[in-house]
Design an enzyme around this catalytic site. Structure first.
Site, PDB file in Angstrom:
ATOM      1  N   ARG A  93     -55.615  11.779   8.839  1.00  0.00           N
ATOM      2  CA  ARG A  93     -55.490  10.534   9.096  1.00  0.00           C
ATOM      3  C   ARG A  93     -56.672   9.578   8.676  1.00  0.00           C
ATOM      4  O   ARG A  93     -57.134   8.536   9.248  1.00  0.00           O
ATOM      5  CB  ARG A  93     -55.674  10.238  10.648  1.00  0.00           C
ATOM      6  CG  ARG A  93     -54.311  10.817  11.389  1.00  0.00           C
ATOM      7  CD  ARG A  93     -53.170   9.773  11.483  1.00  0.00           C
ATOM      8  NE  ARG A  93     -51.958  10.296  12.383  1.00  0.00           N
ATOM      9  CZ  ARG A  93     -51.739  10.120  13.522  1.00  0.00           C
ATOM     10  NH1 ARG A  93     -52.413   9.018  14.256  1.00  0.00           N
ATOM     11  NH2 ARG A  93     -50.662  10.458  14.013  1.00  0.00           N
ATOM     12  N   ARG A 120     -57.071   3.319  11.510  1.00  0.00           N
ATOM     13  CA  ARG A 120     -57.657   2.505  12.414  1.00  0.00           C
ATOM     14  C   ARG A 120     -59.071   2.296  12.616  1.00  0.00           C
ATOM     15  O   ARG A 120     -59.729   1.388  12.845  1.00  0.00           O
ATOM     16  CB  ARG A 120     -56.901   2.135  13.669  1.00  0.00           C
ATOM     17  CG  ARG A 120     -55.732   1.571  13.640  1.00  0.00           C
ATOM     18  CD  ARG A 120     -54.840   1.865  14.950  1.00  0.00           C
ATOM     19  NE  ARG A 120     -54.838   3.393  15.233  1.00  0.00           N
ATOM     20  CZ  ARG A 120     -53.973   3.902  16.129  1.00  0.00           C
ATOM     21  NH1 ARG A 120     -53.322   3.254  17.156  1.00  0.00           N
ATOM     22  NH2 ARG A 120     -54.097   5.273  16.202  1.00  0.00           N
ATOM     23  N   ARG A 143     -53.646  -4.543   8.805  1.00  0.00           N
ATOM     24  CA  ARG A 143     -53.022  -4.190  10.133  1.00  0.00           C
ATOM     25  C   ARG A 143     -52.843  -5.435  10.833  1.00  0.00           C
ATOM     26  O   ARG A 143     -51.854  -5.756  11.744  1.00  0.00           O
ATOM     27  CB  ARG A 143     -53.320  -3.213  10.778  1.00  0.00           C
ATOM     28  CG  ARG A 143     -52.525  -1.639  10.353  1.00  0.00           C
ATOM     29  CD  ARG A 143     -51.152  -1.422  10.771  1.00  0.00           C
ATOM     30  NE  ARG A 143     -51.166  -1.027  12.136  1.00  0.00           N
ATOM     31  CZ  ARG A 143     -50.847  -1.869  13.239  1.00  0.00           C
ATOM     32  NH1 ARG A 143     -50.445  -3.224  12.850  1.00  0.00           N
ATOM     33  NH2 ARG A 143     -50.726  -1.361  14.280  1.00  0.00           N
ATOM     34  N   ASP A 158     -45.729   8.187   7.386  1.00  0.00           N
ATOM     35  CA  ASP A 158     -45.621   8.895   8.698  1.00  0.00           C
ATOM     36  C   ASP A 158     -44.852  10.090   8.670  1.00  0.00           C
ATOM     37  O   ASP A 158     -43.541  10.085   8.004  1.00  0.00           O
ATOM     38  CB  ASP A 158     -45.435   7.903   9.883  1.00  0.00           C
ATOM     39  CG  ASP A 158     -45.798   8.607  11.290  1.00  0.00           C
ATOM     40  OD1 ASP A 158     -46.975   8.470  11.659  1.00  0.00           O
ATOM     41  OD2 ASP A 158     -45.026   9.112  11.781  1.00  0.00           O
ATOM     42  N   TYR A 171     -39.941  15.933  18.474  1.00  0.00           N
ATOM     43  CA  TYR A 171     -39.919  14.313  18.593  1.00  0.00           C
ATOM     44  C   TYR A 171     -38.586  13.975  18.831  1.00  0.00           C
ATOM     45  O   TYR A 171     -38.325  12.999  19.532  1.00  0.00           O
ATOM     46  CB  TYR A 171     -40.513  13.875  17.453  1.00  0.00           C
ATOM     47  CG  TYR A 171     -42.009  13.667  17.497  1.00  0.00           C
ATOM     48  CD1 TYR A 171     -42.711  12.818  18.631  1.00  0.00           C
ATOM     49  CD2 TYR A 171     -42.945  14.113  16.802  1.00  0.00           C
ATOM     50  CE1 TYR A 171     -43.974  12.470  18.546  1.00  0.00           C
ATOM     51  CE2 TYR A 171     -44.326  13.752  16.669  1.00  0.00           C
ATOM     52  CZ  TYR A 171     -44.874  13.355  17.427  1.00  0.00           C
ATOM     53  OH  TYR A 171     -46.178  13.094  17.686  1.00  0.00           O
TER      54      TYR A 171
HETATM   55  O1  CP3 Z   1     -53.464  11.100   7.113  1.00  0.00           O
HETATM   56  C1  CP3 Z   1     -53.321   9.948   6.673  1.00  0.00           C
HETATM   57  O2  CP3 Z   1     -54.133   9.102   6.304  1.00  0.00           O
HETATM   58  C2  CP3 Z   1     -51.877   9.721   6.168  1.00  0.00           C
HETATM   59  C3  CP3 Z   1     -51.079   9.018   7.010  1.00  0.00           C
HETATM   60  C4  CP3 Z   1     -50.544   9.744   8.153  1.00  0.00           C
HETATM   61  C5  CP3 Z   1     -50.232   8.806   9.296  1.00  0.00           C
HETATM   62  N1  CP3 Z   1     -49.564   9.763  10.218  1.00  0.00           N
HETATM   63  C6  CP3 Z   1     -50.480   7.544   9.524  1.00  0.00           C
HETATM   64  C7  CP3 Z   1     -50.360   7.049  10.927  1.00  0.00           C
HETATM   65  C8  CP3 Z   1     -50.129  11.143   8.472  1.00  0.00           C
HETATM   66  C9  CP3 Z   1     -50.338  12.173   7.731  1.00  0.00           C
HETATM   67  C10 CP3 Z   1     -49.531  10.999   9.800  1.00  0.00           C
HETATM   68  C11 CP3 Z   1     -49.053  12.258  10.413  1.00  0.00           C
HETATM   69  C12 CP3 Z   1     -48.686  12.241  11.746  1.00  0.00           C
HETATM   70  N2  CP3 Z   1     -47.830  11.196  12.473  1.00  0.00           N
HETATM   71  C13 CP3 Z   1     -48.569  13.194  12.535  1.00  0.00           C
HETATM   72  C14 CP3 Z   1     -49.298  14.661  12.301  1.00  0.00           C
HETATM   73  C15 CP3 Z   1     -50.539  14.770  12.387  1.00  0.00           C
HETATM   74  C16 CP3 Z   1     -51.521  14.496  13.856  1.00  0.00           C
HETATM   75  O3  CP3 Z   1     -51.707  13.787  14.213  1.00  0.00           O
HETATM   76  O4  CP3 Z   1     -50.842  15.576  14.638  1.00  0.00           O
HETATM   77  C17 CP3 Z   1     -48.041  12.738  13.855  1.00  0.00           C
HETATM   78  C18 CP3 Z   1     -47.980  13.727  15.159  1.00  0.00           C
HETATM   79  C19 CP3 Z   1     -47.615  11.611  13.778  1.00  0.00           C
HETATM   80  C20 CP3 Z   1     -46.819  10.737  14.544  1.00  0.00           C
HETATM   81  C21 CP3 Z   1     -47.550   9.657  14.981  1.00  0.00           C
HETATM   82  N3  CP3 Z   1     -47.814   8.598  14.093  1.00  0.00           N
HETATM   83  C22 CP3 Z   1     -48.008   9.219  16.175  1.00  0.00           C
HETATM   84  C23 CP3 Z   1     -48.080  10.069  17.454  1.00  0.00           C
HETATM   85  C24 CP3 Z   1     -48.700   7.836  16.060  1.00  0.00           C
HETATM   86  C25 CP3 Z   1     -49.257   6.977  17.353  1.00  0.00           C
HETATM   87  C26 CP3 Z   1     -50.394   7.616  17.969  1.00  0.00           C
HETATM   88  C27 CP3 Z   1     -51.497   6.754  17.223  1.00  0.00           C
HETATM   89  O5  CP3 Z   1     -52.553   7.201  16.673  1.00  0.00           O
HETATM   90  O6  CP3 Z   1     -51.570   5.381  17.248  1.00  0.00           O
HETATM   91  C28 CP3 Z   1     -48.441   7.466  14.892  1.00  0.00           C
HETATM   92  C29 CP3 Z   1     -48.939   6.383  14.164  1.00  0.00           C
HETATM   93  C30 CP3 Z   1     -49.683   6.354  12.883  1.00  0.00           C
HETATM   94  N4  CP3 Z   1     -49.489   7.114  11.946  1.00  0.00           N
HETATM   95  C31 CP3 Z   1     -51.017   5.512  12.647  1.00  0.00           C
HETATM   96  C32 CP3 Z   1     -51.468   5.847  11.247  1.00  0.00           C
HETATM   97  C33 CP3 Z   1     -52.483   5.368  10.711  1.00  0.00           C
HETATM   98  C34 CP3 Z   1     -51.414   4.312  13.367  1.00  0.00           C
HETATM   99  C35 CP3 Z   1     -50.759   3.435  13.234  1.00  0.00           C
HETATM  100  C36 CP3 Z   1     -51.382   1.779  13.476  1.00  0.00           C
HETATM  101  O7  CP3 Z   1     -52.154   1.494  12.403  1.00  0.00           O
HETATM  102  O8  CP3 Z   1     -51.299   1.309  14.394  1.00  0.00           O
END
Ligand code: CP3
Length: 341
Positions: free
Chosen positions: A23, A27, A36, A72, A149
């Site tokens: 990640r 943010r 964003r 994602d 999911y």
């Molecule tokens: O790593 C990186 O920078 C690449 C981008 C990336 C994102 N999500 C961007 C994202 C990657 C590789 C992921 C993987 C992901 N997504 C996982 C596996 C890793 C982990 O955290 O266990 C999972 C479970 C998800 C599903 C997901 N996406 C959730 C549960 C959420 C919401 C939770 C949260 O943090 O708000 C997301 C949203 C998400 N994916 C964001 C980002 C940058 C936040 C979105 C925003 O900008 O509001």
């Protein structure tokens, strides 16, 4: 090109130790928040020009040793026919939840070039913009995590619907896993053709399984993916969140690199798996809330343990948190490079 990350993936101990952060585009970076403010998360994922921009931010701002494609794990699930929404502060919502044969029939395989062209376009532009500064990592969710999911319709505390299907309707569960596995293989192959140099499979929820169940309900599908990618010349990383009890099984997945969360010490992992393994991880992200001296000591401890493995890629034990000041993340990357030089 800075090859440290790819060399470590291939099992070579490197100095300095390469680092990237799960990640890392997100943010906690003010530059990400600025974008964003103008577009929602899914639009950002689907607009290559913007996805490229945020993918490059951590490379430029933090100096990490690898870039990861901004997207994602749930994007291909939407392409399979489910409704996907992200609600502020609540995580993802997938509709309708997959609970019956009929729900499963509503899903379909994907053609990545037609259904997810924006991901492939993001990769192609990123490769040009990176111009070989650092390698590019592609990714997918693991079948079990995506299935969880899809069955729950979002995040869950107990995953009762997932386990009910696993144990109560195993044929339905296995059909869903097969479909997700096929989709994931074609999706990762398309990312590789577009130019990613490594792939990571994220198994965020497999840690809810006992090892015995993991071996039956999750591992075979991850193994099938790594097997299908053999010969592609691309390194494979397999990360399981909360997977300390599963590492011997994870090591049989066919991955080149095993990603650890912070609950298991790297030296414990080495003593259980043997030295002939490349490990990635595993600082608790919240360590970055400690005073600087303490952060340094904790990084040093992870590095020292990492030297016991054949090779080590530094990472956090899970995604970096929005609450972490980005200057602390930058400090961490600098310290890792300095302390392991
Ligand atoms: O790593 C990186 O920078 C690449 C981008 C990336 C994102 N999500 C961007 C994202 C990657 C590789 C992921 C993987 C992901 N997504 C996982 C596996 C890793 C982990 O955290 O266990 C999972 C479970 C998800 C599903 C997901 N996406 C959730 C549960 C959420 C919401 C939770 C949260 O943090 O708000 C997301 C949203 C998400 N994916 C964001 C980002 C940058 C936040 C979105 C925003 O900008 O509001």
């Amino acid at each position: 090109m800075n090859e440290a990350f790819l060399r470590a993936c291939r099992g070579e101990a490197t100095r300095p130790v390469p680092v990237w952060l799960m990640r890392q585009a997100g943010r906690y970076l003010p530059a990400y928040q600025e974008i964003r403010e103008k577009v929602d998360f899914l639009t950002l994922c689907k607009t290559p020009r913007l996805a490229v921009e945020v993918s490059l931010q951590p490379v430029d701002i933090l100096g990490v040793d690898a870039a990861i494609v901004f997207s994602d794990i749930l994007i291909p699930v939407e392409a399979m026919g489910m409704g996907l929404e992200f609600h502020e502060g609540e995580g993802p919502v997938l509709e309708p939840p997959i609970r019956t044969e009929r729900d499963l029939k509503g899903l379909h395989p994907i053609d990545p070039a037609l259904d997810l062209p924006f991901v492939l376009e993001t990769i192609r532009i990123l490769k040009k913009e990176l111009s070989n500064r650092v390698p590019l990592i592609g990714f997918s969710g693991a079948p079990f995590t995506l299935a969880a999911y899809m069955i729950e319709g979002g995040t869950s505390r107990s995953f009762v619907n997932t386990k009910r299907m696993m144990f109560g309707s195993p044929l339905l569960f296995f059909q869903l896993m097969e479909l997700i596995t096929d989709v994931t293989i074609s999706y990762l192959r398309a990312q590789i053709r577009a130019g990613v140099q490594a792939i990571q499979i994220f198994d965020t929820w497999a840690g809810i399984l006992t090892r015995e169940d993991y071996d039956v309900y999750a591992l075979p599908y991850v193994s099938r993916i790594f097997k299908a990618l053999e010969g592609s010349g691309v390194a494979g990383i397999y990360f399981v969140y909360n997977g300390g009890h599963l590492i011997e099984s994870m090591a049989r997945s066919g991955a080149d690199v095993i990603g650890l969360d912070w609950r298991i010490d790297i030296e414990t992992a080495v003593s259980r798996l043997g030295r002939d393994v490349t490990l990635q991880g595993n600082l608790d992200p919240c360590v970055l809330f400690l005073p600087e001296e303490e952060i340094k000591a904790r990084i040093d401890s992870v590095l020292r343990q990492g030297r016991k493995a054949r090779a080590h890629i530094f990472n956090l034990g899970h995604g970096i948190l929005p609450e972490i000041p980005y200057k602390k993340a930058k400090l961490m990357v600098d310290l890792i490079h300095e302390l392991s030089a």
